[in-house]
Each structure stands twice: as C-alpha cells, then as structure tokens.
Design a protein around this motif. Structure first.
Motif, short mmCIF file in Angstrom:
data_model
loop_
_atom_site.label_atom_id
_atom_site.label_comp_id
_atom_site.label_asym_id
_atom_site.label_seq_id
_atom_site.Cartn_x
_atom_site.Cartn_y
_atom_site.Cartn_z
N MET A 202 0.85 -1.20 0.00
CA MET A 202 0.00 0.00 0.00
C MET A 202 0.88 1.24 0.00
SD MET A 202 -1.66 -0.26 3.83
CE MET A 202 -2.34 -1.89 3.87
N GLN A 203 0.34 2.30 -0.61
CA GLN A 203 1.03 3.60 -0.61
C GLN A 203 1.04 4.13 0.82
OE1 GLN A 203 -1.11 5.73 -3.81
NE2 GLN A 203 0.24 7.41 -3.23
N LYS A 204 2.02 4.95 1.16
CA LYS A 204 2.12 5.41 2.56
C LYS A 204 1.00 6.39 2.92
CE LYS A 204 6.67 4.11 3.54
NZ LYS A 204 7.65 4.12 4.60
N PHE A 205 0.76 6.50 4.21
CA PHE A 205 -0.31 7.35 4.73
C PHE A 205 0.27 8.48 5.59
CE2 PHE A 205 -2.19 3.21 4.02
CZ PHE A 205 -3.34 3.53 3.33
N ASP A 206 -0.49 9.59 5.65
CA ASP A 206 -0.13 10.69 6.55
C ASP A 206 -0.67 10.43 7.96
OD1 ASP A 206 1.04 12.51 4.52
OD2 ASP A 206 -0.98 12.41 3.68
#
Ligand SMILES: C[S@@+](CC[C@H](N)C(=O)[O-])C[C@H]1O[C@@H](n2cnc3c(N)ncnc32)[C@H](O)[C@@H]1O
Length: 281
Positions: A202-206
């Motif tokens: 998964m793409q990274k999250f803030d």
C-alpha cells in the motif's frame, strides 16, 4: 448451554490464530449466541456439529466463524477528541509538510464505516478548498466492508453521534435509510486487511486511525501490529488509538503527544528501526 470448555477452547484458538483476538473464559455465552446463526445458516443442527465441521472444513467456514465473533461496535465521531485533534493539531502539521499531494488517511479496523466517513466529514470542513484527500477503510470482516462500501445507515445508526447539520449536508435519503453523498464517497476505498498478517502493498499514509481494535490483542500482537503500521506511515505521520489504548509499554518508537484529555502518536521523522516482520498472529 452446549458450549463445553473443550469446544470453547477450540473456537478461542481458531479466533486467535486467524485474527489475533483473545477470547477469555467467561465469553462462552457470547460465542454460543454468535455461532448459533452460523450453524443454522450452514446446515448444522448444533454449534458442536459446526465445530466438528471446522476441524476439517473449508477456509470459508472458518472465515464465517471468525467474522461472527468480531466486535463491531462503532459510532459517528467516536470519542470526539480524536477528530478535534485531526482538525487542530494533525492537519496543520501534515499540510505544512505535504503541500501538494492528496492527503492519505487509513481507517484500519473501520467496522461498518462510521469512522472513515466521520474522517471524511472532518476533512470536508477543515481542508482548504480544492485540497484533495483519499481515505482507505479496512477491516477483517467482509460483511463490515460490504456495509462500509454501501455507505448506507439506518436511523438508529445515524442517531449515534451524527450531528443534524452533517446529516443534511453530507447524506441523501435512500428509502428508509441515509446514504453518504457520492461527492464524499468518491474519496473513500475499502479493502480487507487482517492486521495480524503481513500487510498488502500500500502507498504510505499521513495519518492512521487504529481505534478500538488493539484492545482485543495480546501485547506481542499489539507490538507487531504497531510495527506494521509504522512502516506504512510517512515519516512524522500520525497514529490515533482508541480511548482505552496506548503504545505505552508496547512501543517506544512512536512519540506520545498529549492533546486535551487524550493523546495522539507520532512516527519518527526518519525510520530509525529496521523491524523484523512477524507474518502471523
Ligand atoms: C470495535 S470495532 C472498532 C471500529 C472503529 N475503529 C471504532 O473505533 O469505532 C473493531 C473492528 O476490528 C475488526 N478486527 C478485529 N480483528 C481484526 C484484525 N485482526 N484485522 C483487522 N480488523 C480486525 C473487527 O472486525 C471490528 O470491525
């Protein structure tokens, strides 16, 4: 009651292995009442007969049993303070660092969707006009994901914490129910994630909301889950836990930041530890 100690131990072991959840003795009644409908649905006269089928049975039968035993309690803007912290503390920080890309937030263990949609409503009010955001909701339970994707809620569910002004602004009638408007729903996606196994790419999250799920896990499982979450957070990203949860005594890498009567957690600006991945609960 037909839930013998041996039967209870068998089910508890299954739920622990599949979902990391700990079922302690004393929950026999809960297990029996949740499994009776599964037994009926799958053509078993008793829970005991269902358990026998589980010993040799298919993955889908195991999944049905584990899902039936998850606790899906949730509500709109649950505990309120995490959502004020998102507006007042987290967003100013994230927006200062991520000046162009869409804001990415993960509601891990999102149950029937009230949490990710509460996050979306908070962002709709707090973000500068035109600023894009993406929210991923995930859960172990396919039934909860189906309900989250539908974005439909009955009046009883709506009454649990959704302000009337938000109802008229962000929902439309769908028969006897209320449906989140498409403009909001287009920013959300949902996928099945078992927090107790290696995460899918998964793409990274803030920001990650990981609320009211760690309480069901043992310390070792909590530690492994927090390690995994840290790896999908951007440097300096934020973690929000449930009111009864904290990283204290489990994880020393997240920084605890007190806000109001609660605390939020911040990942290091640079990942300091290389984490040994544990692949199973
Ligand atoms: C009590 S609800 C919390 C919902 C929401 N986060 C909130 O705070 O209102 C816990 C959720 O965790 C999910 N869950 C339990 N074990 C899980 C696991 N191993 N991986 C992912 N989700 C899990 C359950 O299906 C349930 O929907």
């Amino acid at each position: 009651m037909e839930m013998t100690p041996a039967l209870f131990a068998f089910v508890a072991d299954l739920v622990y292995r599949e979902a990391g959840m700990v079922l302690r003795p004393g929950k026999e009644y809960l297990v029996e009442s949740r499994l009776k409908p599964v037994a009926k649905e799958t053509g078993h006269a008793t829970v005991g007969s269902l358990a026998n089928a589980l010993r040799t049975g298919s993955t889908s039968l195991r999944t049905m049993v584990v899902e039936a035993l998850t606790i899906n309690e949730t509500s709109w803007f649950r505990d309120r303070e995490p959502f004020s912290a998102l507006t007042d503390t987290i967003l100013p920080d994230v927006l200062a660092r991520n000046t162009t890309g869409p804001l990415r937030i993960w509601s891990a263990a999102c149950s029937s969707g009230q949490e990710p949609y509460s996050i979306a409503i908070t962002l709709e009010k707090a973000l500068p006009p035109g600023r894009k955001y993406q929210i991923m909701g995930s859960d172990l339970s396919e039934e909860m994901l189906r309900r989250s994707r539908a974005g439909r809620f009955n009046q009883l569910e709506i009454n649990r914490g959704l302000p009337a002004t938000d109802l008229v602004t962000y929902f439309q009638r769908a028969g006897a129910e209320w449906e989140v408007i498409p403009r909001i729903r287009q920013n959300l996606s949902f996928q099945r994630v078992n927090l107790c196994t290696t995460l899918p790419p998964m793409q990274k999250f803030d920001v990650v909301f990981l609320r009211n799920v760690l309480i069901y896990f043992e310390p070792e499982t909590k530690r492994a889950v927090l390690d995994r979450i840290r790896q999908v957070l951007n440097p300096g990203g934020w973690l929000l836990l449930g009111a009864a949860e904290s990283t204290v005594g489990i994880d020393s890498v997240f920084e605890r930041v007190p806000v109001g009567r609660t605390a939020i957690y911040r990942a290091p600006a640079q990942e300091r530890l290389k984490v040994k991945e544990v692949t199973q609960c």
